[in-house]
Design a protein around this motif. Structure first.
Motif, short mmCIF file in Angstrom:
data_model
loop_
_atom_site.label_atom_id
_atom_site.label_comp_id
_atom_site.label_asym_id
_atom_site.label_seq_id
_atom_site.Cartn_x
_atom_site.Cartn_y
_atom_site.Cartn_z
N HIS A 107 0.82 -1.20 0.00
CA HIS A 107 0.00 0.00 0.00
C HIS A 107 0.86 1.26 0.00
CE1 HIS A 107 -3.51 2.49 0.50
NE2 HIS A 107 -2.95 3.08 1.55
N PHE A 108 1.97 1.23 0.71
CA PHE A 108 2.87 2.39 0.70
C PHE A 108 3.42 2.62 -0.70
CE2 PHE A 108 7.38 3.57 0.66
CZ PHE A 108 7.26 4.90 1.00
N SER A 111 0.59 3.95 -3.03
CA SER A 111 -0.02 5.25 -2.75
C SER A 111 0.97 6.33 -2.36
CB SER A 111 -1.05 5.11 -1.63
OG SER A 111 -0.42 4.72 -0.42
N GLY A 112 2.11 5.95 -1.80
CA GLY A 112 3.07 6.93 -1.33
C GLY A 112 2.66 7.63 -0.05
N THR A 113 1.63 7.12 0.65
CA THR A 113 1.16 7.75 1.88
C THR A 113 1.91 7.18 3.08
OG1 THR A 113 -0.61 6.11 1.98
CG2 THR A 113 -1.13 8.23 0.99
N TYR A 114 1.67 7.79 4.24
CA TYR A 114 2.41 7.41 5.44
C TYR A 114 1.46 6.97 6.55
CZ TYR A 114 6.55 9.18 3.14
OH TYR A 114 7.58 9.36 2.25
N GLN A 115 1.71 7.37 7.76
CA GLN A 115 1.06 6.79 8.93
C GLN A 115 -0.47 6.81 8.91
OE1 GLN A 115 2.61 8.13 12.64
NE2 GLN A 115 0.95 7.29 13.85
N THR A 117 -2.93 6.70 6.66
CA THR A 117 -3.56 5.68 5.82
C THR A 117 -3.06 4.30 6.18
OG1 THR A 117 -3.75 7.29 4.02
CG2 THR A 117 -3.97 4.97 3.44
N GLN A 126 3.52 4.26 12.07
CA GLN A 126 4.56 4.56 11.11
C GLN A 126 5.89 3.97 11.54
OE1 GLN A 126 4.87 8.67 10.05
NE2 GLN A 126 6.62 8.38 8.72
N ARG A 301 2.82 5.14 -6.87
CA ARG A 301 2.95 6.59 -6.74
C ARG A 301 4.07 7.00 -5.79
NH1 ARG A 301 -1.25 9.54 -8.51
NH2 ARG A 301 0.36 11.16 -8.49
N SER A 302 4.60 6.08 -5.04
CA SER A 302 5.71 6.42 -4.14
C SER A 302 6.93 6.89 -4.91
CB SER A 302 6.08 5.22 -3.27
OG SER A 302 6.48 4.13 -4.09
N LYS A 307 3.84 12.94 -5.96
CA LYS A 307 3.48 12.60 -4.59
C LYS A 307 4.52 13.08 -3.58
CE LYS A 307 0.53 10.46 -3.23
NZ LYS A 307 -0.78 10.84 -2.68
#
Length: 375
Positions: A107-108, A111-115, A117, A126, A301-302, A307
């Motif tokens: 998922h990281f 999406s490139g999101t962090y803690q 999500t 995280q 996207r990471s 992003k």
């Protein structure tokens, strides 16, 4: 179980701690209080918060692909390959399951999101995720040669040539080669070498793909200031072609590369029908490497600059790029839909023109033009 923002969890944890202190006070009368009471209160342990470990159960397949870019069957196959490295060796019921580590990492990368999500999707903080990501990268990179490789036999090479020929009748094409920049934070050492000519820090990553956008080779070891032709000259691909390890044919590159007997570039100023036909076929065939970069960065996207920057060391960014390349090939092998995000344009090479590039393959290019595009 409902999911709450991190601030709510902090408030609930503080409430639990306060409740423990109130219970302690009720068990001790004021007459028995001593000067050490505050110290004893401070030593009351706070309860540990264990998040719910969310797996694939109950999630629709299209939602799984959206979250992790892989189908459930592909995820389970990947877990079977990596579970020995991901599962905790010590028996404990509080450890993060190997599947949760895999899903959090996927998922990281997707999406490139962090803690925020990750806490909702994978059920980990995280800090925990950072350790799990390192474990995942180490595990999947052990299998790079299984997923990123050139064809191993003549039949596979003929299939690659045939797929390229169907695009624009360009003969004997073994692959398309180019470089793309992966944005990253400025490293502490040799910072100036990672600043590219567009003035952001990056790795300049060389890739070779086939006509189906499958990555056959990736080299992510060079800083952003390094030019494409230098990376090729220093890579194993150059040595293998010079030694005759590949069958008869050539790679297609852009104007940033010099012509070689095994690397064809476009003409700077085509004249006549044959040269214009060669130019059109070359452009239409070589565009698959730009499409590969676009699909790769749209899927994961990471590694897309849109992003933000990867906040890791160059070596870890290199590992992330190779891991995304492996997962990209797994998506192709499982015939998953190629998602192209409109926010991610086709890759634009940041250093495609450099003077004094060594040109040693003009004769080969002219022979190709005369033999295949003159009639």
């Amino acid at each position: 179980m409902d999911y709450f923002p991190d601030s709510v969890w902090v408030f609930m944890l503080a409430a639990c701690a306060s409740e423990s202190r109130m219970q302690w006070l009720e068990e001790h009368s004021a007459d028995t209080m001593t000067p050490h009471t505050n110290l004893q209160l401070a030593r009351i342990p706070r309860p540990r918060l264990y998040r719910e470990r969310r797996l694939l159960d109950g999630i629709r397949e299209d939602s799984v692909v959206k979250l992790y870019r892989l189908s459930p069957s592909a995820i389970y196959e990947l877990y079977e390959l990596l579970h020995e490295d991901l599962d905790t060796k010590m028996p404990t019921n509080k450890a993060v399951p190997g599947m949760c580590k895999l899903l959090g990492a996927l998922h990281f990368l997707a999406s490139g999101t962090y803690q925020p999500t990750l806490a909702e999707v994978a059920g980990m903080s995280q800090a925990t995720f950072s350790r799990c990501l390192n474990q995942f990268l180490k595990a999947i990179l052990k299998h790079t040669g299984k997923f990123i490789k050139f064809p191993q036999c003549d039949a596979e090479w003929r299939a690659v040539k045939g797929d390229f020929y169907e695009l624009a009748q360009m003969p004997n094409v073994l692959g398309a080669i180019d470089c793309t920049h992966i944005a990253m934070t400025a490293p502490k050492q040799m910072e100036e070498y990672y600043r590219n000519r567009k003035f952001f820090h990056s790795l300049n990553v060389q890739m070779v793909c086939d006509a189906n956008l499958r990555i056959m080779n990736v080299n992510a070891r060079f800083p952003g200031s390094t030019h494409d032709s230098f990376i090729l000259q220093q890579s194993a691909i150059c040595r293998l072609f010079e030694e005759g390890a590949f069958p008869n044919g050539w790679l297609l590159g852009d104007a940033g590369y010099g012509n070689r007997s095994w690397l064809l570039t476009p003409l700077s100023d085509p004249h006549g029908t044959a040269e214009r036909r060669y130019q059109k076929a070359h452009k239409k065939t070589r565009v698959v490497i730009e499409q590969t970069f676009g699909v790769l960065k749209s899927r994961f996207r990471s590694i897309d600059r849109g992003k933000g920057l990867l906040l890791y060391s160059p070596s870890k960014v290199c590992s992330i790029v190779v891991a995304c390349s492996i997962l990209h090939n797994i998506c192709i092998a499982n015939q998953l839909e190629m998602v192209i995000d409109p926010l991610v344009p086709l890759d634009l090479n940041l250093s495609s023109v450099v003077p004094n590039v060594i040109d040693m393959g003009s004769d080969t290019r002219q022979d190709v033009i005369a033999g295949f595009f003159s009639s």
